[in-house]
Scaffold this motif. Structure first.
Motif, PDB file in Angstrom:
ATOM      1  N   GLY A  36      24.609  87.751  -8.419  1.00  0.00           N
ATOM      2  CA  GLY A  36      25.515  86.943  -8.406  1.00  0.00           C
ATOM      3  C   GLY A  36      25.346  85.493  -8.996  1.00  0.00           C
TER       4      GLY A  36
ATOM      5  N   ASN B 113      30.467  84.823  -6.902  1.00  0.00           N
ATOM      6  CA  ASN B 113      30.523  83.511  -7.258  1.00  0.00           C
ATOM      7  C   ASN B 113      30.602  82.569  -5.938  1.00  0.00           C
TER       8      ASN B 113
ATOM      9  N   ARG C 241      38.962  86.022 -10.525  1.00  0.00           N
ATOM     10  CA  ARG C 241      38.301  87.099 -10.094  1.00  0.00           C
ATOM     11  C   ARG C 241      38.934  88.249  -9.750  1.00  0.00           C
TER      12      ARG C 241
ATOM     13  N   ILE D 266      34.941  90.327  -8.816  1.00  0.00           N
ATOM     14  CA  ILE D 266      33.977  89.335  -8.122  1.00  0.00           C
ATOM     15  C   ILE D 266      34.619  88.575  -7.106  1.00  0.00           C
TER      16      ILE D 266
END
Length: 154
Positions: A35, A58, A75, A80
């Motif tokens: 990440g 993130n 995201r 993510i």
């Protein structure tokens, strides 16, 4: 280091080479997931454009007073996970302040629910689908950090 950092002091990031090396770490089994931290939407897109393995997370500062809505929306379609650090703000840093823990709105919610402002902030993040990083060396606060379920915002 001087703050704010001058633009001429920044070096360009070679995302392609760095990300390829990070992907290799996952491929050879050094880590299960990879990440990034403090990446903007543009930086995330730059990684996604070249990635064979997209970032799983993130990690960014996010709290009820700095909600990072654009980043969280970005995201959503990309899988993510946003992971929050500083869910109480950046107290103690040269750039931080206490506007989260001193927020009258958050204090009122906490009082109404019989919780602490910290618990309200952590619960808010959970409800938003944000991963959490919490830090405390105080046993009582560690217990409070876990006691954020069983009530809702209304």
């Amino acid at each position: 280091m001087e703050y704010p950092i001058k633009e001429e002091d920044f070096l360009p990031m070679d995302f392609t080479t760095v990300w390829a090396a990070i992907e290799e770490c996952q491929r050879i089994g050094l880590t299960k997931f990879i990440g990034v931290g403090n990446f903007s939407c543009n930086e995330l897109q730059e990684i996604l454009d070249i990635a064979k393995i997209p970032p799983a997370v993130n990690q960014v500062e996010v709290n009820p007073c700095w909600q990072q809505k654009k980043l969280r929306e970005f995201r959503n379609d990309r899988g993510i996970l946003v992971v929050a650090y500083s869910t109480l703000g950046s107290i103690g840093t040269f750039y931080g302040n206490d506007r989260v823990v001193e927020s009258e709105v958050l204090k009122k919610i906490a009082q109404t629910k019989g919780k602490t402002v910290a618990q309200v902030c952590l619960r808010w993040a959970c409800v938003q689908g944000i991963g959490l990083l919490v830090k405390s060396f105080n046993r009582q606060r560690m217990k409070q950090n876990v006691d954020i379920f069983g009530w809702v915002f209304k």
